[in-house]
Design a protein around this motif. Structure first.
Motif, PDB file in Angstrom:
ATOM      1  N   SER A 217       0.845  -1.186   0.000  1.00 25.84           N
ATOM      2  CA  SER A 217       0.000   0.000   0.000  1.00 25.84           C
ATOM      3  C   SER A 217       0.885   1.242   0.000  1.00 25.84           C
ATOM      4  O   SER A 217       2.098   1.162   0.225  1.00 25.84           O
ATOM      5  N   GLY A 218       0.270   2.395  -0.235  1.00 24.82           N
ATOM      6  CA  GLY A 218       0.998   3.656  -0.179  1.00 24.82           C
ATOM      7  C   GLY A 218       1.777   3.948  -1.452  1.00 24.82           C
ATOM      8  O   GLY A 218       1.580   3.334  -2.502  1.00 24.82           O
ATOM      9  N   GLN A 219       2.700   4.920  -1.343  1.00 27.97           N
ATOM     10  CA  GLN A 219       3.525   5.352  -2.475  1.00 27.97           C
ATOM     11  C   GLN A 219       5.003   5.232  -2.092  1.00 27.97           C
ATOM     12  O   GLN A 219       5.387   5.550  -0.974  1.00 27.97           O
ATOM     13  N   LYS A 220       5.809   4.791  -3.041  1.00 28.42           N
ATOM     14  CA  LYS A 220       7.247   4.641  -2.828  1.00 28.42           C
ATOM     15  C   LYS A 220       7.985   5.135  -4.072  1.00 28.42           C
ATOM     16  O   LYS A 220       7.493   5.028  -5.191  1.00 28.42           O
ATOM     17  N   TYR A 221       9.216   5.640  -3.836  1.00 31.55           N
ATOM     18  CA  TYR A 221      10.053   6.118  -4.936  1.00 31.55           C
ATOM     19  C   TYR A 221      11.513   5.776  -4.652  1.00 31.55           C
ATOM     20  O   TYR A 221      11.994   5.964  -3.537  1.00 31.55           O
ATOM     21  N   TRP A 222      12.208   5.235  -5.653  1.00 29.07           N
ATOM     22  CA  TRP A 222      13.637   4.954  -5.515  1.00 29.07           C
ATOM     23  C   TRP A 222      14.326   5.161  -6.863  1.00 29.07           C
ATOM     24  O   TRP A 222      13.671   5.233  -7.912  1.00 29.07           O
ATOM     25  N   GLU A 223      15.657   5.281  -6.830  1.00 26.83           N
ATOM     26  CA  GLU A 223      16.424   5.546  -8.036  1.00 26.83           C
ATOM     27  C   GLU A 223      17.535   4.510  -8.194  1.00 26.83           C
ATOM     28  O   GLU A 223      18.126   4.053  -7.204  1.00 26.83           O
ATOM     29  N   VAL A 224      17.824   4.172  -9.461  1.00 31.30           N
ATOM     30  CA  VAL A 224      18.826   3.151  -9.781  1.00 31.30           C
ATOM     31  C   VAL A 224      19.815   3.724 -10.786  1.00 31.30           C
ATOM     32  O   VAL A 224      19.423   4.222 -11.854  1.00 31.30           O
ATOM     33  N   ASP A 225      21.096   3.660 -10.457  1.00 34.26           N
ATOM     34  CA  ASP A 225      22.168   4.099 -11.350  1.00 34.26           C
ATOM     35  C   ASP A 225      22.510   2.948 -12.296  1.00 34.26           C
ATOM     36  O   ASP A 225      22.923   1.876 -11.853  1.00 34.26           O
ATOM     37  N   THR A 226      22.323   3.156 -13.610  1.00 35.32           N
ATOM     38  CA  THR A 226      22.546   2.094 -14.594  1.00 35.32           C
ATOM     39  C   THR A 226      23.777   2.337 -15.455  1.00 35.32           C
ATOM     40  O   THR A 226      24.006   1.610 -16.420  1.00 35.32           O
ATOM     41  N   ARG A 227      24.570   3.352 -15.140  1.00 37.45           N
ATOM     42  CA  ARG A 227      25.662   3.756 -16.028  1.00 37.45           C
ATOM     43  C   ARG A 227      26.745   2.704 -16.189  1.00 37.45           C
ATOM     44  O   ARG A 227      27.488   2.717 -17.176  1.00 37.45           O
ATOM     45  N   HIS A 228      26.858   1.791 -15.245  1.00 33.57           N
ATOM     46  CA  HIS A 228      27.956   0.822 -15.267  1.00 33.57           C
ATOM     47  C   HIS A 228      27.474  -0.585 -15.625  1.00 33.57           C
ATOM     48  O   HIS A 228      28.125  -1.572 -15.295  1.00 33.57           O
ATOM     49  N   CYS A 229      26.314  -0.663 -16.300  1.00 35.09           N
ATOM     50  CA  CYS A 229      25.783  -1.962 -16.724  1.00 35.09           C
ATOM     51  C   CYS A 229      25.329  -1.834 -18.179  1.00 35.09           C
ATOM     52  O   CYS A 229      24.539  -0.947 -18.510  1.00 35.09           O
ATOM     53  N   SER A 230      25.849  -2.682 -19.044  1.00 33.73           N
ATOM     54  CA  SER A 230      25.564  -2.560 -20.472  1.00 33.73           C
ATOM     55  C   SER A 230      24.184  -3.091 -20.839  1.00 33.73           C
ATOM     56  O   SER A 230      23.584  -2.643 -21.811  1.00 33.73           O
ATOM     57  N   HIS A 231      23.673  -4.064 -20.093  1.00 26.92           N
ATOM     58  CA  HIS A 231      22.353  -4.639 -20.355  1.00 26.92           C
ATOM     59  C   HIS A 231      21.671  -4.874 -19.015  1.00 26.92           C
ATOM     60  O   HIS A 231      22.238  -5.546 -18.148  1.00 26.92           O
ATOM     61  N   TRP A 232      20.436  -4.338 -18.865  1.00 24.17           N
ATOM     62  CA  TRP A 232      19.798  -4.421 -17.555  1.00 24.17           C
ATOM     63  C   TRP A 232      18.284  -4.337 -17.685  1.00 24.17           C
ATOM     64  O   TRP A 232      17.747  -3.934 -18.724  1.00 24.17           O
ATOM     65  N   ALA A 233      17.604  -4.710 -16.589  1.00 24.41           N
ATOM     66  CA  ALA A 233      16.159  -4.503 -16.459  1.00 24.41           C
ATOM     67  C   ALA A 233      15.887  -4.070 -15.025  1.00 24.41           C
ATOM     68  O   ALA A 233      16.486  -4.596 -14.081  1.00 24.41           O
ATOM     69  N   VAL A 234      14.990  -3.099 -14.853  1.00 24.24           N
ATOM     70  CA  VAL A 234      14.628  -2.559 -13.544  1.00 24.24           C
ATOM     71  C   VAL A 234      13.108  -2.545 -13.454  1.00 24.24           C
ATOM     72  O   VAL A 234      12.439  -2.105 -14.389  1.00 24.24           O
ATOM     73  N   GLY A 235      12.565  -3.032 -12.339  1.00 24.75           N
ATOM     74  CA  GLY A 235      11.114  -3.039 -12.198  1.00 24.75           C
ATOM     75  C   GLY A 235      10.668  -3.502 -10.832  1.00 24.75           C
ATOM     76  O   GLY A 235      11.392  -3.334  -9.837  1.00 24.75           O
ATOM     77  N   VAL A 236       9.492  -4.110 -10.781  1.00 23.08           N
ATOM     78  CA  VAL A 236       8.944  -4.653  -9.544  1.00 23.08           C
ATOM     79  C   VAL A 236       8.369  -6.034  -9.836  1.00 23.08           C
ATOM     80  O   VAL A 236       7.993  -6.345 -10.966  1.00 23.08           O
ATOM     81  N   ALA A 237       8.299  -6.854  -8.778  1.00 24.05           N
ATOM     82  CA  ALA A 237       7.753  -8.211  -8.917  1.00 24.05           C
ATOM     83  C   ALA A 237       7.233  -8.665  -7.558  1.00 24.05           C
ATOM     84  O   ALA A 237       7.663  -8.169  -6.510  1.00 24.05           O
ATOM     85  N   SER A 238       6.326  -9.597  -7.591  1.00 21.73           N
ATOM     86  CA  SER A 238       5.841 -10.183  -6.352  1.00 21.73           C
ATOM     87  C   SER A 238       6.829 -11.246  -5.885  1.00 21.73           C
ATOM     88  O   SER A 238       7.614 -11.776  -6.679  1.00 21.73           O
ATOM     89  N   TRP A 239       6.761 -11.574  -4.597  1.00 26.18           N
ATOM     90  CA  TRP A 239       7.662 -12.604  -4.067  1.00 26.18           C
ATOM     91  C   TRP A 239       7.375 -13.963  -4.707  1.00 26.18           C
ATOM     92  O   TRP A 239       8.254 -14.805  -4.828  1.00 26.18           O
ATOM     93  N   GLY A 240       6.150 -14.169  -5.155  1.00 26.11           N
ATOM     94  CA  GLY A 240       5.782 -15.448  -5.752  1.00 26.11           C
ATOM     95  C   GLY A 240       6.216 -15.624  -7.190  1.00 26.11           C
ATOM     96  O   GLY A 240       5.918 -16.661  -7.799  1.00 26.11           O
ATOM     97  N   MET A 241       6.923 -14.647  -7.770  1.00 29.30           N
ATOM     98  CA  MET A 241       7.397 -14.798  -9.146  1.00 29.30           C
ATOM     99  C   MET A 241       8.272 -16.040  -9.265  1.00 29.30           C
ATOM    100  O   MET A 241       9.144 -16.294  -8.432  1.00 29.30           O
ATOM    101  N   LYS A 242       8.053 -16.833 -10.307  1.00 26.22           N
ATOM    102  CA  LYS A 242       8.824 -18.062 -10.494  1.00 26.22           C
ATOM    103  C   LYS A 242      10.301 -17.742 -10.668  1.00 26.22           C
ATOM    104  O   LYS A 242      10.668 -16.829 -11.406  1.00 26.22           O
ATOM    105  N   ARG A 243      11.135 -18.545 -10.009  1.00 23.15           N
ATOM    106  CA  ARG A 243      12.563 -18.223  -9.963  1.00 23.15           C
ATOM    107  C   ARG A 243      13.321 -18.596 -11.235  1.00 23.15           C
ATOM    108  O   ARG A 243      14.497 -18.254 -11.378  1.00 23.15           O
ATOM    109  N   ASP A 244      12.665 -19.272 -12.165  1.00 23.98           N
ATOM    110  CA  ASP A 244      13.315 -19.554 -13.436  1.00 23.98           C
ATOM    111  C   ASP A 244      12.722 -18.724 -14.568  1.00 23.98           C
ATOM    112  O   ASP A 244      13.009 -18.953 -15.739  1.00 23.98           O
TER     113      ASP A 244
END
Length: 430
Positions: free
Chosen positions: A308-335
């Motif tokens: 619940s509520g609102q959250k904000y965070w920042e991610v520095d991606t300058r030192h990674c050539s290929h990446w993904a940033v997002g959100v997921a539930s704990w139940g997301m399959k690990r493979d």
């Protein structure tokens, strides 16, 4: 692949991810399949085993995905079916990139029947006419956008419908304070209006300069004067409706957090810093205690969860050539890969021209440049997730709806497995 009948090809829709090697993130090259069923490039797998002989649980020939494997080094054989599919996919991709063959140009008329026209004069006339038409159209768009910008929130419910932007409808005369979460939510749409207006005015300014219109310096002075007039207006209710806007992070400062990576979910291919805010591609398989929540591919969640509520965070991606940033539930399959499930959402960068967003297992191409720092805004009260490029002037990259029956965690994926690549969660002043 069997055809429906002799001589009839059955269309099959494949993406590059379907035929990619998880180690190099490229199309499979001399694909080899392990007894567990996972396939990799022959050379990628061989190099991985040579550089990471420690293995997993005493097994030096473990599969990089499921961590299973025999104690003795298995014989690696080429998978001809996969190789055939890769070759066909590569050929089809090249044909699509090349486009249809150009039609032959008509033969020129005999010289005696044609009166030559100076080509430079023709092009100059055509360009001038096009620029004048574009200038008029852009001027009309500027006027329309300014009229939309001056409308008060809640009194014109059709504003965002006209722009294709979703926001909270407010039909009452409720007062908005500068610290209101609803103000920040509404500011996203107003921010888009300001960005559109700014871009249109720049285009109009450049067009004027191309065909001898108003000088660039004079146009800037007029714009600055308009901004001063807007600042003194009594209708200046929202900071990004009428007044110059500070960094978006300042608007989100009340909800800014600095989450930390969770060691129970981190892949053995990755390692974290002492403060658990930097995740790096390891030079060898890292040992972590056994955990049922550990990812089998190079992904990791954060320990913090939000329901619940609102959250904000920042991610520095300058030192990674290929990446993904997002959100997921704990139940997301690990493979499973981030964004390719119904309970995970992300934006991902795989190089110029390969920037996209994933939501509800659907891909959306983002025709934008590399964001060096990504701001993530999660509003679970409205079920919204937004990604920003954080610089002197914030820019909205992508916005979508989120819905999950369980709390959501910040989630990350590092592509390519190039040792030393890393992502960093920025320490924000809260």
């Amino acid at each position: 692949m069997a055809a429906a009948c002799s001589g009839t090809a059955v269309p099959v829709w494949l993406s590059e991810d379907d035929l990619s090697c998880i180690i190099c993130q490229g199309l499979l090259d001399w694909p080899t399949t392990l007894p567990c069923g996972h396939s990799f490039c022959f050379q990628c797998l061989k190099d991985l085993w040579v550089t990471k002989r420690a293995g997993v649980d005493g097994c030096p020939w473990a599969c990089p995905i499921c961590r299973k494997g025999p104690s003795a080094k298995p014989m690696l054989h080429k998978n001809p079916l996969l190789q055939d599919l890769v070759d066909k996919y590569r050929q089809a991709a090249l044909e699509l990139e090349a486009g249809p063959e150009p039609e032959p140009e008509p033969a020129p008329a005999p010289r005696s029947l044609c009166r030559p026209t100076p080509p430079q004069e023709t092009v100059r006339k055509s360009n001038t006419k096009v620029i004048q038409e574009l200038t008029e159209l852009v001027g009309q768009l500027v006027d329309i956008t300014k009229s939309l910008q001056t409308q008060r929130p809640g009194l014109e419910s059709g504003l965002d419908n006209a722009l294709g932007i979703l926001y909270t409808d407010s039909s009452s005369e409720e007062e908005y304070s500068l610290d209101s979460p609803r103000l920040v939510t509404f500011s996203a749409s107003q921010k888009k209006i300001r960005a559109i207006l700014h871009n249109l005015e720049e285009i109009r300014e450049n067009l004027h300069g191309m065909h001898g219109g108003v000088p660039r310096q004079e146009t800037r002075q007029e714009t600055s004067g308009a901004q001063v007039q807007e600042m003194s207006s009594p209708l200046c209710l929202l900071p990004d409706q009428r007044c110059p806007v500070p960094r978006k992070a300042s608007h989100f400062s009340l909800w800014a957090i600095s989450p930390t990576f969770d060691l129970e979910t981190i892949s053995c291919i990755l390692e974290v810093s002492n403060n658990c805010r930097t995740v790096t591609v390891s030079r060898g398989l890292h040992y972590y205690p056994p955990s049922p929540g550990r990812f089998s591919i190079s992904q990791v969640l954060c320990s913090q969860s939000f329901s619940s509520g609102q959250k904000y965070w920042e991610v520095d991606t300058r030192h990674c050539s290929h990446w993904a940033v997002g959100v997921a539930s704990w139940g997301m399959k690990r493979d499973q890969m981030l964004g390719r499930t119904m309970d995970s959402w992300c934006i991902e960068w795989k190089g110029p021209g390969q920037f996209s967003a994933w939501a509800m297992m659907k891909k959306t191409d983002l025709h934008l440049g590399l964001p060096e720092v990504v701001g993530v805004w999660l509003d679970l009260e409205l079920g919204k997730l937004a990604f920003y490029s954080v610089a002197d002037q914030e820019r909205l990259l992508y916005e979508c709806e989120v819905s999950s029956s369980s709390p959501l965690h910040p989630a990350f994926w590092l592509y390519g497995l190039k040792p030393g690549n890393y992502l960093e969660i920025k320490q924000l002043n809260t």
